[in-house]
Enzyme design. Sequence first.
Site, PDB file in Angstrom:
ATOM      1  N   GLU A 170       0.849  -1.195   0.000  1.00 49.37           N
ATOM      2  CA  GLU A 170       0.000   0.000   0.000  1.00 49.37           C
ATOM      3  C   GLU A 170       0.887   1.248   0.000  1.00 49.37           C
ATOM      4  O   GLU A 170       0.648   2.197  -0.748  1.00 49.37           O
ATOM      5  CB  GLU A 170      -0.863  -0.042   1.258  1.00 49.37           C
ATOM      6  CG  GLU A 170      -2.170   0.653   1.148  1.00 49.37           C
ATOM      7  CD  GLU A 170      -2.990   0.440   2.409  1.00 49.37           C
ATOM      8  OE1 GLU A 170      -2.739  -0.547   3.144  1.00 49.37           O
ATOM      9  OE2 GLU A 170      -3.859   1.276   2.671  1.00 49.37           O
ATOM     10  N   ALA A 216      -8.423   3.013   8.770  1.00 50.93           N
ATOM     11  CA  ALA A 216      -8.000   1.967   9.694  1.00 50.93           C
ATOM     12  C   ALA A 216      -6.489   1.787   9.788  1.00 50.93           C
ATOM     13  O   ALA A 216      -5.988   1.246  10.762  1.00 50.93           O
ATOM     14  CB  ALA A 216      -8.660   0.638   9.318  1.00 50.93           C
ATOM     15  N   SER A 217      -5.740   2.221   8.771  1.00 51.32           N
ATOM     16  CA  SER A 217      -4.281   2.101   8.860  1.00 51.32           C
ATOM     17  C   SER A 217      -3.612   3.335   8.272  1.00 51.32           C
ATOM     18  O   SER A 217      -4.243   4.155   7.607  1.00 51.32           O
ATOM     19  CB  SER A 217      -3.794   0.834   8.148  1.00 51.32           C
ATOM     20  OG  SER A 217      -3.852   0.994   6.759  1.00 51.32           O
ATOM     21  N   GLN A 264       0.267   4.750   6.450  1.00 53.02           N
ATOM     22  CA  GLN A 264       1.511   4.325   5.831  1.00 53.02           C
ATOM     23  C   GLN A 264       2.512   5.472   5.728  1.00 53.02           C
ATOM     24  O   GLN A 264       2.124   6.616   5.482  1.00 53.02           O
ATOM     25  CB  GLN A 264       1.277   3.795   4.406  1.00 53.02           C
ATOM     26  CG  GLN A 264       0.575   2.463   4.323  1.00 53.02           C
ATOM     27  CD  GLN A 264      -0.915   2.571   4.599  1.00 53.02           C
ATOM     28  OE1 GLN A 264      -1.444   1.943   5.517  1.00 53.02           O
ATOM     29  NE2 GLN A 264      -1.583   3.410   3.851  1.00 53.02           N
TER      30      GLN A 264
HETATM   31  O1  LIG Z   1      -8.471   8.168  -4.705  1.00 61.30           O
HETATM   32  C1  LIG Z   1      -8.345   8.827  -3.694  1.00 61.30           C
HETATM   33  N1  LIG Z   1      -7.825  10.059  -3.729  1.00 61.30           N
HETATM   34  C2  LIG Z   1      -7.655  10.803  -2.625  1.00 61.30           C
HETATM   35  N2  LIG Z   1      -7.997  10.407  -1.412  1.00 61.30           N
HETATM   36  C3  LIG Z   1      -8.533   9.195  -1.295  1.00 61.30           C
HETATM   37  C4  LIG Z   1      -8.726   8.347  -2.394  1.00 61.30           C
HETATM   38  N3  LIG Z   1      -9.245   7.221  -1.963  1.00 61.30           N
HETATM   39  C5  LIG Z   1      -9.387   7.360  -0.629  1.00 61.30           C
HETATM   40  N4  LIG Z   1      -8.969   8.543  -0.207  1.00 61.30           N
HETATM   41  C6  LIG Z   1      -8.969   9.066   1.169  1.00 61.30           C
HETATM   42  O2  LIG Z   1      -8.621   8.011   2.069  1.00 61.30           O
HETATM   43  C7  LIG Z   1      -9.274   8.237   3.312  1.00 61.30           C
HETATM   44  C8  LIG Z   1     -10.065   7.034   3.721  1.00 61.30           C
HETATM   45  O3  LIG Z   1      -9.230   5.940   3.957  1.00 61.30           O
HETATM   46  P1  LIG Z   1      -9.664   4.469   3.522  1.00 61.30           P
HETATM   47  O4  LIG Z   1     -11.142   4.320   3.497  1.00 61.30           O
HETATM   48  O5  LIG Z   1      -8.966   4.170   2.230  1.00 61.30           O
HETATM   49  O6  LIG Z   1      -9.114   3.605   4.725  1.00 61.30           O
HETATM   50  P2  LIG Z   1      -7.924   2.522   4.781  1.00 61.30           P
HETATM   51  O7  LIG Z   1      -6.854   3.027   3.845  1.00 61.30           O
HETATM   52  O8  LIG Z   1      -7.487   2.513   6.195  1.00 61.30           O
HETATM   53  O9  LIG Z   1      -8.530   1.235   4.326  1.00 61.30           O
HETATM   54  C9  LIG Z   1     -10.159   9.447   3.119  1.00 61.30           C
HETATM   55  O10 LIG Z   1      -9.459  10.577   3.589  1.00 61.30           O
HETATM   56  C10 LIG Z   1     -10.307   9.543   1.616  1.00 61.30           C
HETATM   57  O11 LIG Z   1     -10.538  10.881   1.212  1.00 61.30           O
HETATM   58 CA   LIG Z   2      -6.731   3.903   1.757  1.00 58.78          CA
END
Ligand SMILES: O=c1[nH]cnc2c1ncn2[C@@H]1O[C@H](COP(=O)(O)OP(=O)(O)O)[C@@H](O)[C@H]1O
Ligand SMILES: [Ca+2]
Length: 411
Positions: free
Chosen positions: A155, A186-187, A189
């Site tokens: 990631e 949730a995470s 990087q």
């Molecule tokens: O394509 C993208 N461009 C910019 N920001 C994104 C994109 N996809 C997700 N985000 C951002 O990632 C964050 C949400 O994190 P996510 O739901 O991906 O959790 P995770 O990475 O812990 O699984 C939000 O701030 C959202 O705006």
């Molecule tokens: Ca994400």
Amino acid sequence: TLKEQITYIVMWFQDLFPPNVCPINAKANTFYGIMFDAGSTGTRIHIYTFVQKSPESLPELEGEIFESVKPGLSAYADQPEKGAETVKRLLDMAIDAVPPHLWKKTPVVLKATAGLRLLSEEKAQALLLEVKEVFEESPFLVPEDSVSIMDGSYEGILAWITVNFLTGQLSGQNQHTVGTLDLGGASTQITFLPRFEETLKESPGDFLTSFEMFNSTYKLYTHSYLGFGLKAARLATLGALNMEAVDGQMFRSSCLPKQLEAEWHFGGVKYRYGGNKEGETGFKPCYLEVLKVVKGKLHQPDEIRASSFYAFSYYYDRAVDTNLIDYEQGGVLEVRDFERKAKEVCDNMERYNSASPFLCMDLTYITALLKEGFGFTDNTLLQLTKKVNNIETSWTLGATFHLLQSLGITY
Ligand SMILES: O=c1[nH]cnc2c1ncn2[C@@H]1O[C@H](COP(=O)(O)OP(=O)(O)O)[C@@H](O)[C@H]1O
Ligand SMILES: [Ca+2]
């Protein structure tokens, strides 16, 4: 239907002419890639169009179609078919976006991140299986392993590839790559290309990964901290992380408005939370609470203190929410700007009523994560970006390059 007839004619043309003289293939070296990001807070589709002019040059990215839905797949832990339905609706966009004669050659892949990593193996697999069925019923190329949970270290690496590709740092001789910070639900990087021998020597072995891309090998420092995303950190601060058994318990925090009492759904679990009715609220007590979540939990490479980083996702969103940056433009901030805003919001919570009740906690967490977690200094520069050249800064572009390369579609 008319659409089927057109599709048929296009395919017939395609068979009649060799690809490079086919009148419908105006650009024979155009190709597509479809990448799904199954994040903890939402599912997103990225449909990329590329052109590669010669084997020696990098593929050129012509454009991106982006759409997202909320909540994420993990919210459908007990209804996997309904979860897959959200993916199908997004995939229907690709049917319209990709020319029919390229459907068979366009790979579709979904990678899930921390939301699914936190579910039980059984529930996560049930969701992935349903998604796989949706893909197999589509007209696109479904590679092996097309639906999976992505390893956290990828990631970070793939987001680093995306940002450095988009800023032009992966081509040519003078490569001044930039580090990246991604804060998910949730995470979180952190990824950068170490310049000092010290960093290579002092980092834990599993924080260093060699990665090959565009005929270069990059030895990157990267780590994904599971449970340190913004929303997971809220639960950790409230003392509610991994506490699903405690039914109806109220979790209180000095980072929340005094009178607040509410409910919150995350990862399919319902939590009750509220402010410190009697006790303290404000930045100071909140910082101490949040500190418990991050202090001593993260590796601190010395080298990053003197470098600047690209930061996106929730770093970006919270900076926008508090007018630190413009939603369209992004901007450059110092770490201390987040702290200043956190103080302003936390010490005047009644004034920030309209925004999320978690604004104080979120800003305080971001401050503590950057300073006490990673060890950045007050004046470390953060380049906040949502898009570069109108393309989303997301690991999905790096993942698509990697995919196209492994399928031999690009070099
Ligand atoms: O394509 C993208 N461009 C910019 N920001 C994104 C994109 N996809 C997700 N985000 C951002 O990632 C964050 C949400 O994190 P996510 O739901 O991906 O959790 P995770 O990475 O812990 O699984 C939000 O701030 C959202 O705006
Ligand atoms: Ca994400």
